[in-house]
Structures are given as C-alpha cells and as structure tokens.
Design a protein around this motif. Sequence first.
Motif, PDB file in Angstrom:
ATOM      1  N   UNK A   1     -20.682  46.365  -5.018  1.00  0.00           N
ATOM      2  CA  UNK A   1     -20.340  46.831  -6.365  1.00  0.00           C
ATOM      3  C   UNK A   1     -19.502  48.112  -6.299  1.00  0.00           C
ATOM      4  N   UNK A   2     -18.285  47.971  -5.808  1.00  0.00           N
ATOM      5  CA  UNK A   2     -17.299  49.055  -5.786  1.00  0.00           C
ATOM      6  C   UNK A   2     -15.925  48.450  -6.002  1.00  0.00           C
ATOM      7  N   UNK A   3     -14.950  49.296  -6.284  1.00  0.00           N
ATOM      8  CA  UNK A   3     -13.597  48.800  -6.479  1.00  0.00           C
ATOM      9  C   UNK A   3     -13.035  48.168  -5.215  1.00  0.00           C
ATOM     10  N   UNK A   4     -12.181  47.139  -5.390  1.00  0.00           N
ATOM     11  CA  UNK A   4     -11.637  46.414  -4.238  1.00  0.00           C
ATOM     12  C   UNK A   4     -10.907  47.334  -3.256  1.00  0.00           C
ATOM     13  N   UNK A   5     -10.038  48.180  -3.771  1.00  0.00           N
ATOM     14  CA  UNK A   5      -9.216  48.989  -2.876  1.00  0.00           C
ATOM     15  C   UNK A   5     -10.066  49.920  -2.021  1.00  0.00           C
ATOM     16  N   UNK A   6     -11.068  50.542  -2.626  1.00  0.00           N
ATOM     17  CA  UNK A   6     -11.900  51.493  -1.888  1.00  0.00           C
ATOM     18  C   UNK A   6     -12.777  50.789  -0.855  1.00  0.00           C
ATOM     19  N   UNK A   7     -13.467  49.739  -1.265  1.00  0.00           N
ATOM     20  CA  UNK A   7     -14.411  49.117  -0.321  1.00  0.00           C
ATOM     21  C   UNK A   7     -13.700  48.433   0.835  1.00  0.00           C
TER      22      UNK A   7
ATOM     23  N   UNK B   1      -4.161  45.842   3.876  1.00  0.00           N
ATOM     24  CA  UNK B   1      -3.546  45.646   2.564  1.00  0.00           C
ATOM     25  C   UNK B   1      -4.702  45.473   1.593  1.00  0.00           C
ATOM     26  N   UNK B   2      -4.792  46.342   0.568  1.00  0.00           N
ATOM     27  CA  UNK B   2      -6.017  46.421  -0.213  1.00  0.00           C
ATOM     28  C   UNK B   2      -5.856  46.015  -1.672  1.00  0.00           C
ATOM     29  N   UNK B   3      -4.640  45.694  -2.101  1.00  0.00           N
ATOM     30  CA  UNK B   3      -4.429  45.196  -3.450  1.00  0.00           C
ATOM     31  C   UNK B   3      -4.702  43.692  -3.466  1.00  0.00           C
ATOM     32  N   UNK B   4      -5.622  43.271  -4.333  1.00  0.00           N
ATOM     33  CA  UNK B   4      -5.975  41.854  -4.394  1.00  0.00           C
ATOM     34  C   UNK B   4      -4.754  41.005  -4.767  1.00  0.00           C
ATOM     35  N   UNK B   5      -3.978  41.471  -5.759  1.00  0.00           N
ATOM     36  CA  UNK B   5      -2.809  40.712  -6.186  1.00  0.00           C
ATOM     37  C   UNK B   5      -1.771  40.602  -5.080  1.00  0.00           C
TER      38      UNK B   5
END
Length: 607
Positions: A105-111, A126-130
Amino acid sequence: MHRVREMALAEYTDLARTDSFCYWVEVKTDLCGSIKGGSAYKFGIFRRESKQPIQARHLMTDGTYAWYRKYGESREAAFQQVKHEIISLLEAVETKNWQAIDGIDMGDSVKWKIAFLYAPEALVPIFSHKALGKIAFQSGLSADKKPPISQLQEFLMAQKPQDLHPIDFAQELWNNYMRPAPEDKAASASQNAYSEGEHCAAKTLFTALEVLNEAGGALPKTEVLQRVKERVSLSKWDKHASGDSGPIRWQRILERHSQMAVKAGLLRKGPFAWRISQAGKDMLVHSPYDLLAKVQMADQAPVSVAEEPAKPYRRKRPAPPYDMQHLLGESFLTENSLKDLKELIRHKKNVILQGPPGVGKTFLAKRLAFLLMGEQDDSRVAWVQFHPSYAYEDFVQGIRPNEAGEFELQAGAFYRFCERAQQDPNRDYFFIIDEINRGPLGKVLGELMMLLEPDKRGPSHAIGLTYGRNDDTFFVPENLYLLGTMNTADRSLAMVDYAMRRRFAFFTLNPLFEEKFQAHLKKMGVPPRFLSHIIRRIQQLNQRIQADPQLGPGFMIGHSYFCSTTKIKDAKAWYQRIIDWEIAPLLKEYWFDDWSKAEDEVKAMRE
C-alpha cells in the motif's frame, strides 16, 4: 533490513537533513531512475514546509508532518504503518516475490524504486506504470488490459541481454521508445490500455526533428507540421495540430506536447538541456518546449540535437573575497548597522533599502550581495530598474517577437535568473530591483506576490503562471534573495501597498555626515575647516527640510552628493558646482510653490 526496522521518523523524512531515507530514494539515487516531482504524499508521510491547513478529508497533518489518513490518526501511527509497508516490501524483494509488491500500500514509483535499490540486478529501473507498459507493448507484450508492474518487469527482464546491466538496458529501452516506431495495427488493442497522450508527445518532438534533418532544415513550419501529422497518426496529434499554424500556435503545440512528455517521464527537465547544432553554431536549450522552437528552420543546414547536463555557470577564475571589513571600508554605515542588515536579509529574503536621495541605496545593494556571498561574484547578481512601462512580460514571461519577427513565449529577467539559481542550489543568488516603487508592482509581479514569501519558496510551492501551459510550473528557489531600492522623496510615485509591504522588510538609510564621511573628504583634499563649514550648512538645511510639514525626513539631502572619487584641487569651486548643479535644482523642486523659500535656501548653502 535491521536498519529499516530501527528507523525513526526523523530518519525517514526531514527537511533539514540530506541523509534521510526519502532523500536518498528521491534525490541521491536519481541517476538510478528518477521519481522526482509530484506530491510528497507518495512517501506516505513527510515533513512539511508549508504551515497552511489541509482541507482534503483523506489527508491529515499535525502542523509538522502530513500523511494519508488511511495510515493512522497520529503521525506515530502513520509512520509505523508506512514502515510496516516498507518492511513487507523488502521481505518480498528478498524472496523475489514481485507479485507481492503490487499489493504493497504505497505509490508505484516509490515502492518499485525502493525495490530496485535493494535488488538492482533483478529489476528494470523504470517506475512509471504507463511508460513501463508502453515499453513492454512496444517490445512485444500482448494483453487485453493493463498488466500489473510485476508482470511488466518480469517480461522485460526476460528480454535483457545477460551481459547488460539493468540500468544500461533501461537506457536503451528509453532511447528506442522516445523515437517513433512504425505503426503496428495488431498491437493497437494492447496499446489502447494506456493513454496516448504522453507517447504522442515524444513522437511529435522526435519526428519533427527527423523531418528537419531529412529536409536539411529548410522546411517552413506548416510543412513540418503536415509531414509530422502524416507519420504520427494518433488522435491527440490530430486534435492539437489541425489547421494552419502560425508562429504562436506552433509554439503552443510544442509546449503542450513536450509538457505531456515531461510529466510522463519521457523527456527530462531541470538539470538537463538540449544542445542544438546547426551550420556550425551551437545553442543550449533548457526548456523542452524550446527544443524545436529555437531551431532555425529556414537555414539550409541539417539540424542535430543531443541531450547533456545543464551545468550552472561558474567563473573561470575564483572571485575576489569580500567580507565585513571590505564593506566597512566602502560605506559610512557602522559595523552594528551592517550586521543588523545582513541578518535581516538572511531572515526575510526580501529587503527594500529606502531613504532620501543621495544616501547610497543603489551603491550599497550590490555590496550587500557580495557580503552575503563572501565574494565579489557578479555572475550571481542580476539587476533591473523598474519604470512605469515595466510589465509582467518583461519580468516573468510573455509572448514576445523574436529575431525572426515571429511571436514566441519568452522568459523575463526574473524567470531566467530563478532558473540559474535553481541549477546551483548550494550557492546564494541576488536579484536587485532599483527604484522598485517606480513600476506598477501588482501588475509586474503577478503570482510572485505569493511566491516571494520566505515560507513559499521551493518546488513544493510551484504554481502555474499566467502564460504557462498544462503542467508548466514555476517557483522561486530558496537560495534567491531580492533586494530593492526606493527613493522616499519621489512624489510622482504611489505608496507601496500593504500587501507588498508584508512581503518585504524595509531598512531606512539616512544621511551620514559623521567621522567616516569626514575622513573620506579629508583624504580627497578638502581642508578640515572648510569641511566643517560644509557639514554645518548641510545639517542645518536637513533640519529645515525635516521640520517642513510638506516634506519631512524622506526628503533630506544625502551624503553621496559630496562623495568625490577623485582628488579635489579647489575645494570651494568643487562645492559651488555641487550646490549650483545638483542641490539647487532639487531644492527648487521641493519648494516649487514657494520660489522665494527655495532661493533663500540655495543662497544660504552658497555662503
């Protein structure tokens, strides 16, 4: 793992330290994959700069820290929950259970950035889901809906060459993705799982550059637009680029698409620039939407563009040192007064030097900047003078004609100086506004009325500007100081309003005819007896000016009228020239409605 379990809240997030957990994840490891920007809530809980109340019901603050309400009702409870999520993440990394990270339960980029830092050989940075999904589909992944990041990571890592580090592999993926590829209709169903906007932005920029290169840089802008439109067949391009585009519309198209690309992480801004080479000439461009706007399309020469770090300007030779003793030797102020003024500037960041004519306001402003810098570095000092025609477009930004006679968005003097200071955060920068009350302050400053406040500095307070596009924001860096000068005797000017006064501290400079002034004139060749006569006459005049209900202290005669910088051979002739050519016209202006009074005062000064 043990170190994380024992981590305190101040070690996790703290504005005053550069070794906190969050600072390491976001800043110090930026070259391993950037997650800069966005909201600080991405870390779950963070130390606040702002003291403004929070209105959103899903957020909480105790004035010092802010966090998501879902993590707890107190900062201690929230931090313990955030730390629990991080520990669970690290346990998943140890067992390489990537699917479990999707559920953290944290933001995608941080975790996923944390996961990469603890498993740099096992994940693509690469940490952006899109963006990660677009790259995966471009690399051959087929799916009817958006897969989780764990599946995208596993797919891409399976394609990584064994002898290539994930960081180098990620760089290749970025480079390939940011250039347009042939349209694959079979993959369109998969690609529709993602927004087209950010992909279109990168394609627009790079396709236009390729069109220019192929044509030798000789195409008109309407032709470039048409050829790009033929190659980039995405709906958002059709929406934004339809119809004939003049200079202003072309600029807006570039801004819109490039800002989308920056937001998606496809183009970098901040410490990066683009070097444009054409016909043997190089030009550095710091703003992504200027990347194409600055290219000279009419020249018969190919255009090449390369990205490189945008290093702040540094002097080739060390700047001469400048300390309190230097300033004491150049001004008539006492050491205590200068210490008070120095502390005032440090505390308030925005200070106006006010006083009657001739007290050395302009002279002192630049030397105060040197004093606070500790060196005479002109490269970190900028200077403008306000006047009634000075506008927001001159100071911040606006649509202006360029050398080719076309209109484009151009940054003003203060905007450009702020960008320089942002690139060099470890050194102080000083912006000086001479005659600050001669301009229409409300119109010139605009949104800066808020951003200039000491507690509204930094990227966390960035806002959009009047001429800004989409996500283009601006902030005043914390290492920038603003010094203004104000002549209190200019009756043609309106008073500075209360809103402006609240954002500035005002330091009054008075005429100084004491020991340091006398020592200076003696050194220049004025006889002591005649010097006493000059001082007596000036002080008597200032007493009468001060007592006049139509004038007052703000109209007194300052000492700089008599501060000669060259040797004085004939003191009496030198004094008469100052009275006749400088003091007398000023006194006649003071008593314009009482001519005999002015003549009497001039006569008394001449005696």
